[in-house]
Motif scaffolding. Structure first.
Motif, PDB file in Angstrom:
ATOM      1  N   GLU A  95      -1.067   7.365   6.222  1.00 19.89           N
ATOM      2  CA  GLU A  95      -0.160   8.036   7.000  1.00 19.89           C
ATOM      3  C   GLU A  95      -0.003   9.206   6.734  1.00 19.89           C
ATOM      4  OE1 GLU A  95       3.129   5.278   6.950  1.00 19.89           O
ATOM      5  OE2 GLU A  95       4.149   6.691   5.224  1.00 19.89           O
ATOM      6  N   GLU A  96       0.613  10.199   7.760  1.00 14.59           N
ATOM      7  CA  GLU A  96       0.830  11.457   7.093  1.00 14.59           C
ATOM      8  C   GLU A  96       2.227  11.761   7.777  1.00 14.59           C
ATOM      9  OE1 GLU A  96      -1.768  14.337   8.807  1.00 14.59           O
ATOM     10  OE2 GLU A  96      -3.599  13.542   8.126  1.00 14.59           O
ATOM     11  N   ARG A  97       3.151  12.642   6.825  1.00 14.32           N
ATOM     12  CA  ARG A  97       4.260  13.054   7.220  1.00 14.32           C
ATOM     13  C   ARG A  97       4.884  14.257   6.519  1.00 14.32           C
ATOM     14  NH1 ARG A  97       7.310  11.335   2.784  1.00 14.32           N
ATOM     15  NH2 ARG A  97       6.567   9.560   1.479  1.00 14.32           N
ATOM     16  N   TYR A  98       5.915  14.803   6.430  1.00 16.91           N
ATOM     17  CA  TYR A  98       6.297  15.886   5.901  1.00 16.91           C
ATOM     18  C   TYR A  98       7.442  15.631   4.824  1.00 16.91           C
ATOM     19  CZ  TYR A  98       4.114  18.673   9.428  1.00 16.91           C
ATOM     20  OH  TYR A  98       3.269  19.338  10.254  1.00 16.91           O
ATOM     21  N   SER A  99       7.282  16.386   3.630  1.00 16.02           N
ATOM     22  CA  SER A  99       8.201  16.003   2.508  1.00 16.02           C
ATOM     23  C   SER A  99       9.573  16.566   3.005  1.00 16.02           C
ATOM     24  CB  SER A  99       7.712  16.696   1.262  1.00 16.02           C
ATOM     25  OG  SER A  99       7.706  17.896   1.351  1.00 16.02           O
ATOM     26  N   LYS A 100      10.540  16.412   2.097  1.00 15.07           N
ATOM     27  CA  LYS A 100      11.867  17.017   2.213  1.00 15.07           C
ATOM     28  C   LYS A 100      11.921  18.554   2.102  1.00 15.07           C
ATOM     29  CE  LYS A 100      14.494  13.302   0.304  1.00 15.07           C
ATOM     30  NZ  LYS A 100      13.520  12.259   0.217  1.00 15.07           N
ATOM     31  N   ASP A 101      10.671  19.183   1.482  1.00 16.57           N
ATOM     32  CA  ASP A 101      10.832  20.432   1.356  1.00 16.57           C
ATOM     33  C   ASP A 101       9.693  20.903   2.540  1.00 16.57           C
ATOM     34  OD1 ASP A 101      11.987  20.730  -0.880  1.00 16.57           O
ATOM     35  OD2 ASP A 101      10.353  19.847  -1.905  1.00 16.57           O
ATOM     36  N   GLY A 102       9.289  20.241   3.566  1.00 20.58           N
ATOM     37  CA  GLY A 102       8.614  20.678   4.625  1.00 20.58           C
ATOM     38  C   GLY A 102       7.249  20.846   4.449  1.00 20.58           C
ATOM     39  N   THR A 103       6.490  20.251   3.145  1.00 17.65           N
ATOM     40  CA  THR A 103       5.167  20.200   3.091  1.00 17.65           C
ATOM     41  C   THR A 103       4.560  18.891   3.667  1.00 17.65           C
ATOM     42  OG1 THR A 103       5.522  21.279   0.930  1.00 17.65           O
ATOM     43  CG2 THR A 103       3.392  20.184   1.400  1.00 17.65           C
ATOM     44  N   GLU A 104       3.404  19.339   4.232  1.00 13.23           N
ATOM     45  CA  GLU A 104       2.657  17.843   4.799  1.00 13.23           C
ATOM     46  C   GLU A 104       2.075  17.294   3.580  1.00 13.23           C
ATOM     47  OE1 GLU A 104      -0.788  17.001   8.441  1.00 13.23           O
ATOM     48  OE2 GLU A 104      -0.132  18.960   7.796  1.00 13.23           O
ATOM     49  N   ILE A 105       2.538  15.955   3.802  1.00 12.89           N
ATOM     50  CA  ILE A 105       1.704  14.976   2.834  1.00 12.89           C
ATOM     51  C   ILE A 105       1.391  13.702   3.249  1.00 12.89           C
ATOM     52  CG2 ILE A 105       3.557  15.708   0.876  1.00 12.89           C
ATOM     53  CD1 ILE A 105       5.249  13.184   1.776  1.00 12.89           C
ATOM     54  N   GLN A 106       0.282  13.094   2.466  1.00 12.38           N
ATOM     55  CA  GLN A 106      -0.463  12.044   2.923  1.00 12.38           C
ATOM     56  C   GLN A 106      -0.283  10.831   2.117  1.00 12.38           C
ATOM     57  OE1 GLN A 106      -4.286  13.624   2.814  1.00 12.38           O
ATOM     58  NE2 GLN A 106      -4.252  14.332   5.109  1.00 12.38           N
ATOM     59  N   THR A 107       0.120   9.599   2.754  1.00 13.34           N
ATOM     60  CA  THR A 107       0.020   8.492   1.849  1.00 13.34           C
ATOM     61  C   THR A 107      -1.253   7.683   1.754  1.00 13.34           C
ATOM     62  OG1 THR A 107       2.424   8.013   2.465  1.00 13.34           O
ATOM     63  CG2 THR A 107       1.097   5.984   1.715  1.00 13.34           C
ATOM     64  N   TYR A 108      -1.741   7.356   0.610  1.00 15.49           N
ATOM     65  CA  TYR A 108      -3.143   6.617   0.348  1.00 15.49           C
ATOM     66  C   TYR A 108      -2.668   5.341   0.034  1.00 15.49           C
ATOM     67  CZ  TYR A 108      -6.136  10.415   1.547  1.00 15.49           C
ATOM     68  OH  TYR A 108      -6.755  11.524   2.117  1.00 15.49           O
ATOM     69  N   ARG A 109      -3.615   4.315   0.191  1.00 21.27           N
ATOM     70  CA  ARG A 109      -3.238   2.908  -0.199  1.00 21.27           C
ATOM     71  C   ARG A 109      -4.577   2.317  -0.618  1.00 21.27           C
ATOM     72  NH1 ARG A 109       0.111   1.714   4.908  1.00 21.27           N
ATOM     73  NH2 ARG A 109       2.185   2.524   4.153  1.00 21.27           N
ATOM     74  N   HIS A 110      -4.512   1.340  -1.454  1.00 22.52           N
ATOM     75  CA  HIS A 110      -5.808   0.687  -2.039  1.00 22.52           C
ATOM     76  C   HIS A 110      -5.118  -0.777  -2.351  1.00 22.52           C
ATOM     77  CE1 HIS A 110      -8.734  -0.662  -4.799  1.00 22.52           C
ATOM     78  NE2 HIS A 110      -9.303   0.425  -4.993  1.00 22.52           N
ATOM     79  N   SER A 111      -5.997  -1.859  -1.594  1.00 21.40           N
ATOM     80  CA  SER A 111      -5.606  -3.069  -1.632  1.00 21.40           C
ATOM     81  C   SER A 111      -5.992  -3.743  -2.911  1.00 21.40           C
ATOM     82  CB  SER A 111      -6.474  -3.818  -0.353  1.00 21.40           C
ATOM     83  OG  SER A 111      -6.116  -5.282  -0.321  1.00 21.40           O
ATOM     84  N   LEU A 112      -5.328  -4.517  -3.535  1.00 22.06           N
ATOM     85  CA  LEU A 112      -5.573  -5.263  -4.745  1.00 22.06           C
ATOM     86  C   LEU A 112      -5.985  -6.844  -4.222  1.00 22.06           C
ATOM     87  CD1 LEU A 112      -3.062  -3.714  -6.993  1.00 22.06           C
ATOM     88  CD2 LEU A 112      -5.584  -2.913  -6.776  1.00 22.06           C
ATOM     89  N   LYS A 113      -7.011  -7.020  -3.735  1.00 18.37           N
ATOM     90  CA  LYS A 113      -7.198  -8.335  -2.949  1.00 18.37           C
ATOM     91  C   LYS A 113      -7.210  -9.615  -3.818  1.00 18.37           C
ATOM     92  CE  LYS A 113     -10.522  -6.413   0.315  1.00 18.37           C
ATOM     93  NZ  LYS A 113     -11.865  -6.360   0.925  1.00 18.37           N
ATOM     94  N   GLU A 114      -7.660  -9.561  -5.202  1.00 21.51           N
ATOM     95  CA  GLU A 114      -7.426 -10.771  -6.213  1.00 21.51           C
ATOM     96  C   GLU A 114      -5.878 -11.051  -6.231  1.00 21.51           C
ATOM     97  OE1 GLU A 114      -9.446  -9.907  -9.769  1.00 21.51           O
ATOM     98  OE2 GLU A 114     -11.385  -9.366  -8.769  1.00 21.51           O
ATOM     99  N   ALA A 115      -5.123 -10.001  -6.382  1.00 22.22           N
ATOM    100  CA  ALA A 115      -3.682 -10.109  -6.800  1.00 22.22           C
ATOM    101  C   ALA A 115      -3.031 -10.589  -5.474  1.00 22.22           C
ATOM    102  CB  ALA A 115      -3.169  -8.734  -7.259  1.00 22.22           C
ATOM    103  N   GLU A 116      -3.580 -10.148  -4.363  1.00 22.38           N
ATOM    104  CA  GLU A 116      -2.983 -10.433  -3.009  1.00 22.38           C
ATOM    105  C   GLU A 116      -3.279 -11.928  -2.712  1.00 22.38           C
ATOM    106  OE1 GLU A 116      -3.080  -9.225   1.559  1.00 22.38           O
ATOM    107  OE2 GLU A 116      -4.374  -8.167   0.419  1.00 22.38           O
ATOM    108  N   ALA A 117      -4.535 -12.488  -3.315  1.00 20.36           N
ATOM    109  CA  ALA A 117      -4.863 -14.035  -3.016  1.00 20.36           C
ATOM    110  C   ALA A 117      -4.007 -14.592  -3.878  1.00 20.36           C
ATOM    111  CB  ALA A 117      -6.391 -14.068  -3.339  1.00 20.36           C
ATOM    112  N   GLY A 118      -3.763 -14.220  -5.149  1.00 22.92           N
ATOM    113  CA  GLY A 118      -2.804 -15.011  -5.783  1.00 22.92           C
ATOM    114  C   GLY A 118      -1.449 -15.166  -5.441  1.00 22.92           C
ATOM    115  N   VAL A 119      -0.906 -13.950  -4.813  1.00 20.86           N
ATOM    116  CA  VAL A 119       0.421 -14.153  -4.178  1.00 20.86           C
ATOM    117  C   VAL A 119       0.473 -15.262  -2.873  1.00 20.86           C
ATOM    118  CG1 VAL A 119       2.073 -13.127  -2.794  1.00 20.86           C
ATOM    119  CG2 VAL A 119       1.001 -11.762  -4.590  1.00 20.86           C
ATOM    120  N   LYS A 120      -0.651 -15.202  -2.120  1.00 26.33           N
ATOM    121  CA  LYS A 120      -0.699 -16.057  -1.179  1.00 26.33           C
ATOM    122  C   LYS A 120      -0.836 -17.509  -1.644  1.00 26.33           C
ATOM    123  CE  LYS A 120      -3.085 -13.305   2.293  1.00 26.33           C
ATOM    124  NZ  LYS A 120      -4.374 -12.652   3.096  1.00 26.33           N
ATOM    125  N   VAL A 121      -1.777 -17.766  -2.749  1.00 24.33           N
ATOM    126  CA  VAL A 121      -1.715 -19.073  -3.313  1.00 24.33           C
ATOM    127  C   VAL A 121      -0.405 -19.500  -3.852  1.00 24.33           C
ATOM    128  CG1 VAL A 121      -2.806 -20.456  -5.302  1.00 24.33           C
ATOM    129  CG2 VAL A 121      -4.191 -19.070  -3.876  1.00 24.33           C
TER     130      VAL A 121
END
Length: 269
Positions: free
Chosen positions: A210-236
């Motif tokens: 996603e993209e949004r603006y910081s409190k100072d008005g700067t355009e910023i981007q959020t990046y994500r990385h899936s940790l599938k092994e850990a996610e599978a462990g949580v589901k188990v």
């Protein structure tokens, strides 16, 4: 909480990554102020930044890593700070370091009138609400089985060694720790466009969310990385919990039925 991890050399960049120590903080703070000047904290000066960075060494969910040259000098060429469970880390910092950070931040703002005015315009109300809130245990709102989001707060690599794999090594070690701690996803925020590090993160497998603006008005981007092994462990773990509840309910129901049958039998005697 800071831990010392076995250092591993990189043939492609001739550096090794290890857990940061208190002795590393001064240079880490200086590099952050110099290379990541955006936001409030860098503008509060080295004393505050050093104090704030120390929380990533002392709190259980904190992660602090440094990259050093693989020689006798072991010159620091990069660092990463973050947390394996952001919600719990923030709660721990507020519970244990709120007043020391508040006093240090107030002192820094008192001698920086421009920064103070910017703070009053953009951040005063939410900060005061958070400070005035009651200290709470992280376990009050989260449980061990609840999925955790790891967050990279700051990543700095000296310009002289950029492109040699140092940043990738720091990120890889952070993700490995996050997986070990059961995080199901990692996140970070960077400035949008050429001023940010989006191209670097996309190259090593992160996805722009996603993209949004910081409190100072700067355009910023959020990046994500899936940790599938850990996610599978949580589901188990969640599935095991559901099965356990079902078995418990079934056993209780069976016992209740047997009790009823026994009562019916006794009533006929």
């Amino acid at each position: 909480m800071n831990q010392i991890f076995p250092m591993f050399p990189s043939a492609r960049s001739m550096v090794m990554v290890r857990g940061a120590t208190d002795q590393d903080l001064r240079l880490m703070a200086s590099d952050m102020i110099r290379y990541l000047p955006d936001g409030l904290f860098p503008r509060l000066g080295q004393r505050f930044v050093t104090l704030w960075m120390r929380t990533f060494l002392t709190q259980q969910q904190g992660v602090a890593l440094v990259a050093v040259t693989n020689d006798v000098a072991q010159q620091q060429v990069g660092f990463l700070i973050g947390s394996t469970h952001q919600v719990r880390h923030v709660a721990d910092v507020l519970n244990n370091h709120k007043w020391s950070l508040l006093l240090s931040g107030t002192a820094a703002l008192s001698i920086r009138p421009r920064v103070l005015l910017q703070f009053l315009r953009t951040r005063a109300r939410p900060y005061l609400r958070r400070i005035a809130g009651r200290p709470s245990s992280p376990s009050a709102t989260t449980t061990k089985s609840e999925p955790a989001t790891a967050v990279i707060t700051s990543l700095v690599v000296l310009p002289t060694v950029r492109g040699g794999g140092v940043g990738s090594l720091l990120v890889d070690e952070f993700l490995a720790q996050a997986k070990r701690e059961g995080s199901f996803r990692a996140e970070l925020v960077t400035t949008a466009g050429a001023a940010g590090a989006g191209v670097f993160y996309e190259k090593i497998g992160w996805v722009r969310a996603e993209e949004r603006y910081s409190k100072d008005g700067t355009e910023i981007q959020t990046y994500r990385h899936s940790l599938k092994e850990a996610e599978a462990g949580v589901k188990v773990a969640c599935l095991q919990s559901d099965v356990q509840r079902h078995l418990t309910k079934s056993i209780a129901s069976s016992q209740e039925s047997e009790f009823k049958d026994t009562n019916d039998l006794l009533s006929t005697l």
